[in-house]
Motif scaffolding. Sequence first.
Motif, PDB file in Angstrom:
ATOM      1  N   LYS A  23       0.730  -1.092   0.018  1.00  0.00           N
ATOM      2  CA  LYS A  23       0.238  -0.092  -0.320  1.00  0.00           C
ATOM      3  C   LYS A  23       0.592   1.620  -0.635  1.00  0.00           C
ATOM      4  O   LYS A  23       0.578   2.193  -0.822  1.00  0.00           O
ATOM      5  N   LEU A  24       1.478   0.945   0.818  1.00  0.00           N
ATOM      6  CA  LEU A  24       2.777   2.487   1.252  1.00  0.00           C
ATOM      7  C   LEU A  24       3.936   2.387  -0.110  1.00  0.00           C
ATOM      8  O   LEU A  24       3.574   4.190  -0.976  1.00  0.00           O
ATOM      9  N   LEU A  25       4.169   2.007  -0.962  1.00  0.00           N
ATOM     10  CA  LEU A  25       4.951   1.795  -1.989  1.00  0.00           C
ATOM     11  C   LEU A  25       4.081   2.199  -3.347  1.00  0.00           C
ATOM     12  O   LEU A  25       4.219   3.284  -3.999  1.00  0.00           O
ATOM     13  N   LEU A  26       2.850   1.769  -3.237  1.00  0.00           N
ATOM     14  CA  LEU A  26       1.761   2.737  -4.531  1.00  0.00           C
ATOM     15  C   LEU A  26       1.127   3.968  -3.845  1.00  0.00           C
ATOM     16  O   LEU A  26       1.582   5.038  -5.373  1.00  0.00           O
ATOM     17  N   LEU A  27       1.274   4.013  -3.180  1.00  0.00           N
ATOM     18  CA  LEU A  27       1.038   5.450  -2.479  1.00  0.00           C
ATOM     19  C   LEU A  27       2.625   7.009  -3.156  1.00  0.00           C
ATOM     20  O   LEU A  27       2.170   7.618  -2.940  1.00  0.00           O
ATOM     21  N   ARG A  28       3.413   5.460  -2.945  1.00  0.00           N
ATOM     22  CA  ARG A  28       4.583   6.654  -3.151  1.00  0.00           C
ATOM     23  C   ARG A  28       4.922   7.097  -4.490  1.00  0.00           C
ATOM     24  O   ARG A  28       6.019   6.931  -5.266  1.00  0.00           O
ATOM     25  N   GLY A  29       3.413   6.028  -5.684  1.00  0.00           N
ATOM     26  CA  GLY A  29       4.406   6.296  -6.692  1.00  0.00           C
ATOM     27  C   GLY A  29       4.994   5.199  -7.599  1.00  0.00           C
ATOM     28  O   GLY A  29       5.517   5.043  -8.792  1.00  0.00           O
ATOM     29  N   TYR A  30       5.684   3.781  -6.743  1.00  0.00           N
ATOM     30  CA  TYR A  30       6.447   3.323  -7.304  1.00  0.00           C
ATOM     31  C   TYR A  30       4.951   1.753  -8.036  1.00  0.00           C
ATOM     32  O   TYR A  30       4.228   1.714  -8.018  1.00  0.00           O
ATOM     33  N   THR A  31       5.947   0.982  -9.026  1.00  0.00           N
ATOM     34  CA  THR A  31       5.417   0.467  -9.558  1.00  0.00           C
ATOM     35  C   THR A  31       5.649  -1.493  -7.982  1.00  0.00           C
ATOM     36  O   THR A  31       7.017  -1.408  -8.678  1.00  0.00           O
ATOM     37  N   VAL A  32       4.972  -2.105  -7.875  1.00  0.00           N
ATOM     38  CA  VAL A  32       5.310  -3.074  -7.595  1.00  0.00           C
ATOM     39  C   VAL A  32       4.654  -4.447  -8.047  1.00  0.00           C
ATOM     40  O   VAL A  32       3.888  -5.179  -8.893  1.00  0.00           O
ATOM     41  N   LYS A  33       5.793  -5.809  -7.869  1.00  0.00           N
ATOM     42  CA  LYS A  33       5.737  -7.297  -8.195  1.00  0.00           C
ATOM     43  C   LYS A  33       5.651  -7.760  -7.499  1.00  0.00           C
ATOM     44  O   LYS A  33       6.323  -7.781  -6.184  1.00  0.00           O
ATOM     45  N   ALA A  34       3.892  -7.744  -6.450  1.00  0.00           N
ATOM     46  CA  ALA A  34       4.009  -9.022  -5.606  1.00  0.00           C
ATOM     47  C   ALA A  34       3.397 -10.725  -5.901  1.00  0.00           C
ATOM     48  O   ALA A  34       2.911 -10.717  -6.644  1.00  0.00           O
ATOM     49  N   THR A  35       4.752 -10.413  -5.186  1.00  0.00           N
ATOM     50  CA  THR A  35       4.448 -12.838  -4.982  1.00  0.00           C
ATOM     51  C   THR A  35       3.170 -13.062  -3.720  1.00  0.00           C
ATOM     52  O   THR A  35       3.069 -12.842  -3.405  1.00  0.00           O
ATOM     53  N   VAL A  36       2.169 -13.994  -4.743  1.00  0.00           N
ATOM     54  CA  VAL A  36       1.080 -14.768  -3.623  1.00  0.00           C
ATOM     55  C   VAL A  36       1.406 -15.919  -4.219  1.00  0.00           C
ATOM     56  O   VAL A  36       2.655 -16.586  -5.143  1.00  0.00           O
ATOM     57  N   ARG A  37       0.688 -17.528  -3.026  1.00  0.00           N
ATOM     58  CA  ARG A  37       0.983 -18.607  -3.367  1.00  0.00           C
ATOM     59  C   ARG A  37       0.266 -18.725  -4.289  1.00  0.00           C
ATOM     60  O   ARG A  37       0.430 -20.044  -5.862  1.00  0.00           O
ATOM     61  N   ASP A  38      -0.852 -18.137  -4.600  1.00  0.00           N
ATOM     62  CA  ASP A  38      -2.277 -18.479  -5.796  1.00  0.00           C
ATOM     63  C   ASP A  38      -2.604 -16.919  -6.007  1.00  0.00           C
ATOM     64  O   ASP A  38      -3.622 -16.456  -5.026  1.00  0.00           O
ATOM     65  N   PRO A  39      -2.411 -17.001  -6.726  1.00  0.00           N
ATOM     66  CA  PRO A  39      -2.708 -14.526  -7.029  1.00  0.00           C
ATOM     67  C   PRO A  39      -4.652 -15.071  -7.600  1.00  0.00           C
ATOM     68  O   PRO A  39      -5.381 -14.438  -8.080  1.00  0.00           O
ATOM     69  N   ASN A  40      -4.806 -16.790  -8.004  1.00  0.00           N
ATOM     70  CA  ASN A  40      -6.183 -16.922  -7.874  1.00  0.00           C
ATOM     71  C   ASN A  40      -7.370 -16.866  -7.390  1.00  0.00           C
ATOM     72  O   ASN A  40      -8.337 -17.380  -7.264  1.00  0.00           O
ATOM     73  N   ASP A  41      -7.058 -16.390  -5.522  1.00  0.00           N
ATOM     74  CA  ASP A  41      -6.834 -16.575  -4.696  1.00  0.00           C
ATOM     75  C   ASP A  41      -7.992 -15.489  -3.828  1.00  0.00           C
ATOM     76  O   ASP A  41      -7.325 -14.421  -3.476  1.00  0.00           O
ATOM     77  N   ARG A  42      -8.407 -15.560  -4.462  1.00  0.00           N
ATOM     78  CA  ARG A  42     -10.046 -13.919  -4.407  1.00  0.00           C
ATOM     79  C   ARG A  42      -9.555 -13.101  -3.084  1.00  0.00           C
ATOM     80  O   ARG A  42      -9.502 -12.428  -2.914  1.00  0.00           O
ATOM     81  N   LYS A  43     -10.013 -14.385  -1.844  1.00  0.00           N
ATOM     82  CA  LYS A  43      -9.853 -14.110  -1.017  1.00  0.00           C
ATOM     83  C   LYS A  43      -8.810 -13.569  -0.292  1.00  0.00           C
ATOM     84  O   LYS A  43      -8.053 -13.024   0.716  1.00  0.00           O
ATOM     85  N   LYS A  44      -7.623 -14.347  -1.309  1.00  0.00           N
ATOM     86  CA  LYS A  44      -6.261 -14.162   0.107  1.00  0.00           C
ATOM     87  C   LYS A  44      -5.406 -12.458  -0.905  1.00  0.00           C
ATOM     88  O   LYS A  44      -4.552 -12.347  -0.339  1.00  0.00           O
ATOM     89  N   THR A  45      -5.781 -11.858  -2.047  1.00  0.00           N
ATOM     90  CA  THR A  45      -5.612 -10.746  -2.786  1.00  0.00           C
ATOM     91  C   THR A  45      -6.529 -10.031  -2.958  1.00  0.00           C
ATOM     92  O   THR A  45      -6.525  -8.601  -3.996  1.00  0.00           O
ATOM     93  N   GLU A  46      -7.893  -9.734  -2.974  1.00  0.00           N
ATOM     94  CA  GLU A  46      -8.709  -8.821  -3.135  1.00  0.00           C
ATOM     95  C   GLU A  46      -8.263  -7.968  -2.773  1.00  0.00           C
ATOM     96  O   GLU A  46      -8.863  -6.525  -3.110  1.00  0.00           O
ATOM     97  N   HIS A  47      -7.800  -7.895  -1.451  1.00  0.00           N
ATOM     98  CA  HIS A  47      -7.513  -6.678  -0.833  1.00  0.00           C
ATOM     99  C   HIS A  47      -6.198  -5.905  -1.226  1.00  0.00           C
ATOM    100  O   HIS A  47      -6.163  -4.191  -0.954  1.00  0.00           O
ATOM    101  N   LEU A  48      -5.391  -6.797  -2.114  1.00  0.00           N
ATOM    102  CA  LEU A  48      -4.631  -5.755  -2.418  1.00  0.00           C
ATOM    103  C   LEU A  48      -4.862  -5.416  -4.115  1.00  0.00           C
ATOM    104  O   LEU A  48      -4.454  -4.672  -4.119  1.00  0.00           O
ATOM    105  N   LEU A  49      -5.702  -5.990  -4.767  1.00  0.00           N
ATOM    106  CA  LEU A  49      -6.389  -5.055  -5.069  1.00  0.00           C
ATOM    107  C   LEU A  49      -7.645  -3.994  -5.683  1.00  0.00           C
ATOM    108  O   LEU A  49      -7.606  -3.833  -6.488  1.00  0.00           O
ATOM    109  N   ALA A  50      -7.567  -3.938  -4.451  1.00  0.00           N
ATOM    110  CA  ALA A  50      -8.727  -2.943  -3.642  1.00  0.00           C
ATOM    111  C   ALA A  50      -7.885  -1.923  -3.715  1.00  0.00           C
ATOM    112  O   ALA A  50      -8.266  -0.781  -3.288  1.00  0.00           O
TER     113      ALA A  50
END
Length: 327
Positions: A23-50
């Motif tokens: 969140k902080l990196l995005l607010l400061r203008g960075y592009t972020v490449k984020a790793t997760v165990r399963d990018p398709n698991d919306r429960k684990k990623t929806e807060h990032l995508l928001a």
Amino acid sequence: MDGGGKVACVTGASGYIASWIVKLLLLRGYTVKATVRDPNDRKKTEHLLALDGTKDRLKLFKADLLEEGSFQQAIDGCDSVFHTASPVTLTVSSDPQIELIDPAVKGTINVLRTCTKVSSVKRVILTSSMAAVLAPETKLGPNDVVDETFFTDPCFAEEKKQWYVLSKTLAEDAAWRFAKANEMDLIVINPGLVIGPVLHSSLNFSVAVIAELMKGKNPLNTSHHRFVDVRDVALAHVKALETPSANGRYIIDGPVVAMNDIQNVLREFLPDLCIADRNEDIKELNSVTYKTCLEKVKNLGINELIPTETSLRDLFTYFLITDLYVS
């Protein structure tokens, strides 16, 4: 400092601290490449995508701590890497080596090794823990001052079967050895027990401690606590990247808070709350009344930490408006 045009990788991005770093990196203008165990698991990623800025500047990648080279795609083209991914639990079901130590140690080296193969990576920031600074059973009194020169003795942690402590200690030690051998610019952040507002939709260990207190329990069985706000911890990570002179380890931890003080804040929200009094069972060896030197982290520009009372109130408020807290 503006992160515009710069690319940062955050491992374990769906986690508690990592989400705030993203969140902080995005607010400061960075592009972020984020790793997760399963990018398709919306429960684990929806807060990032928001988060603000995700449409053009957040990309999710699948990666596994124990899979050699699985972080390559995410780290390619990055200027910096924040390695936060590591299991956090004080209990193991069967084998601590498999459940905690291997993912922590081998996962860290897997990420660092990939970083050495990507020439664009200039600095790596590793999320360690106060667990790697001093084992919980270390006897320290109110006049002792803990600083970045303190390291947990892994033999002591193993003897006491403190598997999480051992995993963080061994992982940080392995990281320093690797960084030295490969002339890597590595910064390590050592936070205490992290609390404060939650971005993700599940209970992590430290937040679960507060949830248990709200139910009248004392899960750590101690008369004193020491907390640090997740927003300060995330800021310390980003400042460690943006401060050219940053080096070595950085302890970030809050002041000692008595259980009575925590109860008083809780009662604002739950007037009838009574936390179980188990003073006769309190593990005094777990006392956190020692002093912590925060002079080094102040050099990153973090001079005033968010008060513990504010962190608690923000977290309590979050619990009461979500279904994470069940009385």
